[in-house]
Design a protein around this motif. Structure first.
Motif, short mmCIF file in Angstrom:
data_model
loop_
_atom_site.label_atom_id
_atom_site.label_comp_id
_atom_site.label_asym_id
_atom_site.label_seq_id
_atom_site.Cartn_x
_atom_site.Cartn_y
_atom_site.Cartn_z
N GLY A 184 0.80 -1.35 -0.06
CA GLY A 184 -0.10 -0.10 -0.06
C GLY A 184 0.79 1.21 -0.01
N LEU A 185 1.89 1.34 0.82
CA LEU A 185 2.75 2.50 0.65
C LEU A 185 3.32 2.51 -0.34
N LEU A 186 3.72 1.64 -1.36
CA LEU A 186 4.41 1.71 -2.67
C LEU A 186 3.40 1.99 -3.71
N ARG A 187 2.05 1.58 -3.57
CA ARG A 187 1.07 2.06 -4.53
C ARG A 187 0.76 3.58 -4.27
N TYR A 188 0.74 3.91 -3.01
CA TYR A 188 0.45 5.27 -2.69
C TYR A 188 1.69 6.28 -3.39
N ALA A 189 2.96 5.71 -3.16
CA ALA A 189 4.16 6.48 -3.56
C ALA A 189 3.99 6.48 -5.34
N GLN A 190 3.54 5.49 -5.93
CA GLN A 190 3.59 5.16 -7.35
C GLN A 190 2.43 6.32 -8.01
N ALA A 191 1.43 6.47 -7.25
CA ALA A 191 0.40 7.20 -7.60
C ALA A 191 0.48 8.94 -7.47
N ASN A 192 1.40 8.96 -6.56
CA ASN A 192 1.71 10.28 -6.11
C ASN A 192 3.45 10.85 -6.29
N ALA A 193 3.92 10.24 -7.41
CA ALA A 193 5.30 10.38 -7.56
C ALA A 193 5.45 11.87 -8.12
N PRO A 194 6.42 12.47 -7.65
CA PRO A 194 6.54 13.69 -8.40
C PRO A 194 6.86 13.94 -9.68
N GLN A 195 6.89 14.97 -10.24
CA GLN A 195 6.78 15.26 -11.80
C GLN A 195 8.33 14.69 -12.39
N GLY A 196 8.53 13.91 -13.14
CA GLY A 196 9.81 13.55 -13.68
C GLY A 196 10.31 12.15 -12.87
N MET A 197 9.39 11.60 -12.30
CA MET A 197 9.84 10.39 -11.70
C MET A 197 8.76 9.41 -11.84
N GLN A 198 9.26 8.12 -12.24
CA GLN A 198 8.46 7.03 -12.84
C GLN A 198 8.52 5.84 -11.79
N ILE A 199 7.65 5.18 -11.21
CA ILE A 199 7.86 4.30 -10.22
C ILE A 199 7.37 2.98 -10.72
N GLU A 200 8.14 1.89 -10.76
CA GLU A 200 7.66 0.64 -11.23
C GLU A 200 7.71 -0.22 -10.07
N ILE A 201 6.56 -1.17 -9.74
CA ILE A 201 6.83 -1.87 -8.37
C ILE A 201 7.00 -3.29 -8.86
N ALA A 202 8.01 -3.91 -8.42
CA ALA A 202 8.45 -5.39 -8.73
C ALA A 202 7.58 -6.17 -8.04
N ASP A 203 7.44 -7.39 -8.94
CA ASP A 203 6.51 -8.49 -8.01
C ASP A 203 7.57 -9.52 -7.88
N LEU A 204 7.63 -9.84 -6.69
CA LEU A 204 8.72 -10.59 -5.78
C LEU A 204 8.09 -12.06 -5.66
N THR A 205 6.69 -12.22 -5.90
CA THR A 205 6.01 -13.39 -5.79
C THR A 205 6.67 -14.63 -6.08
N ASP A 206 7.04 -14.77 -7.33
CA ASP A 206 7.69 -15.85 -7.98
C ASP A 206 9.24 -16.25 -8.00
N ILE A 207 9.91 -15.42 -7.21
CA ILE A 207 11.28 -15.23 -7.28
C ILE A 207 11.94 -16.34 -6.11
N PRO A 208 12.76 -17.63 -6.52
CA PRO A 208 12.84 -18.51 -5.75
C PRO A 208 14.13 -17.95 -4.96
N PHE A 209 14.43 -18.66 -3.87
CA PHE A 209 15.59 -18.05 -3.04
C PHE A 209 16.87 -18.51 -3.86
N TYR A 210 17.43 -17.29 -3.73
CA TYR A 210 19.00 -17.28 -4.20
C TYR A 210 19.65 -18.73 -4.23
N ASN A 211 20.23 -19.30 -5.13
CA ASN A 211 20.90 -20.55 -4.81
C ASN A 211 22.00 -20.43 -6.25
N ALA A 212 23.14 -20.49 -5.91
CA ALA A 212 24.26 -20.60 -7.00
C ALA A 212 24.31 -21.79 -7.70
#
Length: 182
Positions: free
Chosen positions: A21-49
């Motif tokens: 919700g904080l990120l959605r608010y930030a995205q909707a209220n970004a200052p002029q000249g700023m673009q906010i893209e929200i990443a989706d981490l849902t399907d990111i597996p744990f890092y494993n070399a």
């Protein structure tokens, strides 16, 4: 003035999370000249070399890190620390050669949680930034309490004081990012 591309990451995977919700608010209220893209981490597996072929979700996330000028992190506090989802995203990005996806970029941190509003998690995240060479802004600080009527049932930010803090944080991030890119 050049556009500042911000990649926003929530440490919570819940759809109705107050951190999202904080990120959605930030995205909707970004200052002029700023673009906010929200990443989706849902399907990111744990890092494993041992994972030699990056999953599609990881490739997407790494491409988002690569094109970002700055980062906006919002996360809950898990056991006095940052959430595994947020740390994992940073771990994947930090494996790029010469730290090319993270190093030298500006970041802002905010969060929503219980009593202290993620303060310990935010400070711990700043320790992670030392190794990854991410440059956080120091102020303003945004600490929200998810259980004090600052969010609606869908996790949307409703508190005007916190909303003002997010706007000030974004303005500071825009300024800091431009200074680092000079």
């Amino acid at each position: 003035m050049p556009t500042t591309k911000v990649l926003a990451l929530s440490g919570s995977l819940r759809a109705k999370s107050s951190n999202k919700g904080l990120l959605r608010y930030a995205q909707a209220n970004a200052p002029q000249g700023m673009q906010i893209e929200i990443a989706d981490l849902t399907d990111i597996p744990f890092y494993n070399a041992d994972i030699t072929e990056q999953p599609a979700a990881v490739k997407t996330l790494l491409a988002q890190f690569a094109t970002a000028d700055a980062f906006l992190f919002a996360g809950p506090e898990y056991n006095y620390s940052i959430s595994p989802a947020l740390k994992n995203a940073i771990d994947w990005a930090s494996r790029a050669p010469d730290n090319a996806l993270l190093g030298g970029k500006a970041a802002a941190v905010m969060g929503s949680g219980g009593g202290m509003g993620t303060s310990r998690a935010q400070y711990h995240l700043r320790q992670v930034f030392v190794f990854t060479d991410i440059h956080p802004i120091n102020k303003p600080e945004v600490f929200a309490n998810a259980f004090a009527g600052q969010f609606d049932a869908d996790g949307n930010l409703t508190d005007e004081r916190i909303q003002d803090g997010v706007k000030q944080l974004l303005a500071a991030l825009a300024t800091w990012s431009l200074q680092l890119r000079k």
